[in-house]
Design a protein around this motif. Structure first.
Motif, mmCIF file in Angstrom:
data_model
loop_
_atom_site.group_PDB
_atom_site.id
_atom_site.type_symbol
_atom_site.label_atom_id
_atom_site.label_comp_id
_atom_site.label_asym_id
_atom_site.label_seq_id
_atom_site.Cartn_x
_atom_site.Cartn_y
_atom_site.Cartn_z
ATOM 1 N N SER A 84 37.792 -37.411 -60.051
ATOM 2 C CA SER A 84 38.233 -36.400 -61.006
ATOM 3 C C SER A 84 37.502 -36.559 -62.336
ATOM 4 O O SER A 84 37.018 -35.571 -62.920
ATOM 5 C CB SER A 84 39.745 -36.499 -61.220
ATOM 6 N N GLN A 110 46.303 -25.947 -58.946
ATOM 7 C CA GLN A 110 46.105 -27.397 -58.968
ATOM 8 C C GLN A 110 47.322 -28.121 -58.398
ATOM 9 O O GLN A 110 47.185 -29.004 -57.544
ATOM 10 C CB GLN A 110 45.881 -27.862 -60.409
ATOM 11 N N CYS A 164 40.521 -41.115 -56.262
ATOM 12 C CA CYS A 164 40.824 -39.742 -56.691
ATOM 13 C C CYS A 164 40.678 -39.621 -58.209
ATOM 14 O O CYS A 164 40.114 -38.633 -58.711
ATOM 15 C CB CYS A 164 42.246 -39.365 -56.286
ATOM 16 N N SER A 198 42.013 -39.094 -66.591
ATOM 17 C CA SER A 198 41.864 -39.206 -65.134
ATOM 18 C C SER A 198 41.716 -40.660 -64.711
ATOM 19 O O SER A 198 42.304 -41.102 -63.712
ATOM 20 C CB SER A 198 40.652 -38.392 -64.661
ATOM 21 N N TYR A 231 34.588 -37.925 -62.860
ATOM 22 C CA TYR A 231 33.176 -37.562 -62.671
ATOM 23 C C TYR A 231 32.996 -36.044 -62.635
ATOM 24 O O TYR A 231 32.029 -35.510 -63.208
ATOM 25 C CB TYR A 231 32.648 -38.187 -61.381
ATOM 26 N N LEU A 232 33.922 -35.340 -61.984
ATOM 27 C CA LEU A 232 33.831 -33.875 -61.946
ATOM 28 C C LEU A 232 33.998 -33.274 -63.335
ATOM 29 O O LEU A 232 33.378 -32.248 -63.656
ATOM 30 C CB LEU A 232 34.894 -33.313 -60.995
ATOM 31 N N TYR A 233 34.835 -33.910 -64.163
ATOM 32 C CA TYR A 233 34.947 -33.435 -65.546
ATOM 33 C C TYR A 233 33.641 -33.640 -66.304
ATOM 34 O O TYR A 233 33.248 -32.814 -67.142
ATOM 35 C CB TYR A 233 36.087 -34.145 -66.267
ATOM 36 N N LEU A 283 35.457 -26.278 -60.934
ATOM 37 C CA LEU A 283 35.434 -27.730 -61.133
ATOM 38 C C LEU A 283 36.707 -28.196 -61.827
ATOM 39 O O LEU A 283 37.252 -29.258 -61.499
ATOM 40 C CB LEU A 283 34.210 -28.130 -61.970
ATOM 41 N N TYR A 284 37.188 -27.398 -62.777
ATOM 42 C CA TYR A 284 38.434 -27.733 -63.469
ATOM 43 C C TYR A 284 39.603 -27.771 -62.487
ATOM 44 O O TYR A 284 40.432 -28.680 -62.530
ATOM 45 C CB TYR A 284 38.688 -26.695 -64.568
ATOM 46 N N SER A 294 39.227 -30.872 -60.047
ATOM 47 C CA SER A 294 39.572 -32.106 -60.763
ATOM 48 C C SER A 294 41.077 -32.211 -60.959
ATOM 49 O O SER A 294 41.659 -33.286 -60.790
ATOM 50 C CB SER A 294 38.869 -32.126 -62.129
ATOM 51 N N ILE A 334 38.400 -37.042 -69.228
ATOM 52 C CA ILE A 334 37.781 -38.147 -68.474
ATOM 53 C C ILE A 334 38.639 -39.405 -68.567
ATOM 54 O O ILE A 334 38.941 -40.054 -67.550
ATOM 55 C CB ILE A 334 36.353 -38.407 -68.989
#
Length: 424
Positions: free
Chosen positions: A395, A361, A391, A301, A397-399, A218-219, A222, A298
């Motif tokens: 990102s 990344q 994007c 991003s 939300y994934l964090y 997930l890191y 993101s 968060i």
């Protein structure tokens, strides 16, 4: 944490890496033009796709070497390879040799970086890592800001003397690593590494475990989305400014007006980004020192996405400068936290490998980022900037999801079980 209290390893590296980055950026921005003139644009475009791919693999190798052989030997190998390649570039009379040297420089840097970051984590208390990483990031951006300015004169008119100086600086730094810098790999990790094997099979096994870690995955995802946004500084932003932003007065004084637009405005915006990074990295790092990692990731991003997306709402030069300032704020909040997070999250005996894996990344982001230029051919600017904002929000939300999967004790100095985390 005052610079005076740093370990001597970090002091030597800060000076050496600052000088190297200045030298590197005095010629690196001109390489695409050099190869385009030598091979033609089509061939150069294909040739320039290879170094980033080799760099990804070299980073993974460098990460494993840093954990198995040690930080210092890996850094020495990377810096030594860069010295040899710069010497080759200096003596070269063939564009193909220049290209080989260019590839070698990238591979050397990719080998060096994971061990370098792991050494910072080895020698720095957890509570001080953001500040130390921020200082090294500032040093790198000193080169990014001032290197091209100096290179625009010295590379064009005094290319060979410039490359001789760059080779000498890199050689001196390599010797400093050899004679001054000490190994920082913890003794128990070194003893454990001595009993393990080193090779392609072991490397595949180690990285398969890392990438099966759902939190780390997930890191990475993101970070890819953030990298796609950041890459637009050199991609879609340039297209948007050229096609939609008219030439206009930056300021006026009586009958005099300083006009700016097009390529000149693009250059000023990129330069402003670099200058803000140099001037305010440590300021922002100190301002956000009490923020936890979750909040920093968060917010950064969201700010990244907003800073770039707001450009689609204006063609005013001063408002565009303001958008760059917002975007840069997101960059300054994120960068030291990102490096500190990986150093805390990675098991001590895999710290270098985790650092190496984070390069995916930027590599994957660099691969997908140009697709927005393709999309701009049939999509209005607001549509493209809307994707960029999306994007950033995804990102963020994934964090949120990532930190829900982390133990509540993460970042408090207590240990946590990576195996349990990875199985969530």
């Amino acid at each position: 944490m005052s610079w005076l209290t740093w370990d001597v390893n970090l002091k030597v590296r800060l000076l050496g890496e600052t000088l190297f980055h200045v030298c590197y950026w005095m010629f690196f921005p001109f390489m695409a033009l050099h190869f385009s003139e030598a091979f033609g644009k089509d061939t150069a475009g294909i040739l320039l796709m290879l170094p980033p791919l080799l760099g990804v693999y070299a980073s993974l190798i460098g990460g494993q070497m840093a954990d198995r052989l040690g930080r210092r030997p890996t850094m020495l190998l990377g810096a030594g390879l860069q010295t040899v390649m710069l010497g080759l570039f200096t003596l070269s009379s063939s564009p193909w040799i220049d290209y080989i040297a260019f590839i070698g420089l990238g591979v050397g840097g990719s080998l060096y970086w994971p061990a370098s970051s792991a050494m910072v984590a080895d020698l720095t208390p957890e509570e001080d890592r953001r500040h130390v990483f921020a200082t090294f990031y500032t040093a790198m951006n000193v080169g990014v800001v001032f290197g091209p300015v100096l290179g625009s004169f010295f590379y064009i008119y005094y290319r060979t003397p410039l490359l001789i100086v760059c080779t000498a600086v890199t050689l001196l730094y390599t010797l400093a690593i050899l004679f001054i810098i000490k190994e920082s790999l913890p003794g128990e990790v070194k003893n454990q590494a001595a009993r393990s094997t080193f090779g392609l099979k072991e490397q595949w096994r180690s990285y398969s475990v890392i990438f099966s870690d759902k939190v780390f995955a997930l890191y990475i995802i993101s970070g890819i989305l953030v990298a796609i946004i950041m890459m637009q500084l050199d991609l879609y932003m340039a297209v948007y400014i050229k096609e939609y932003v008219p030439v206009q007065p930056l300021f006026s004084w009586g009958d005099f007006s300083f006009m700016i637009g097009g390529t000149k405005l693009f250059g000023w915006m990129v330069g402003l980004n670099g200058l803000l990074v140099v001037l305010f990295t440590l300021v922002v790092t100190n301002w956000t020192a009490r923020w936890n990692d979750r909040r920093a990731f968060i917010i950064s991003s969201i700010i990244f996405g907003l800073g770039m997306a707001m450009m689609g709402l204006t063609t005013n030069v001063w408002l565009l400068f303001g958008c760059i300032a917002v975007l840069t704020l997101g960059e300054l909040i994120r960068t030291p936290v990102a490096q500190s997070f990986v150093s805390k999250y990675a098991p001590e005996d895999q710290r270098g490998q985790y650092m190496g894996a984070t390069t995916l990344q930027f590599s994957i982001g660099r691969f997908f980022a140009p697709l927005l230029i393709t999309a701009s051919q049939w999509m209005p600017p607001l549509g493209v900037f809307g994707i960029i904002l999306l994007c950033g929000l995804i990102s963020a939300y994934l964090y949120v999801i990532m930190f829900r999967k982390l133990p509540a004790t993460f970042g408090t100095g207590e240990t946590h079980d990576k195996g349990t985390t990875a199985s969530m």
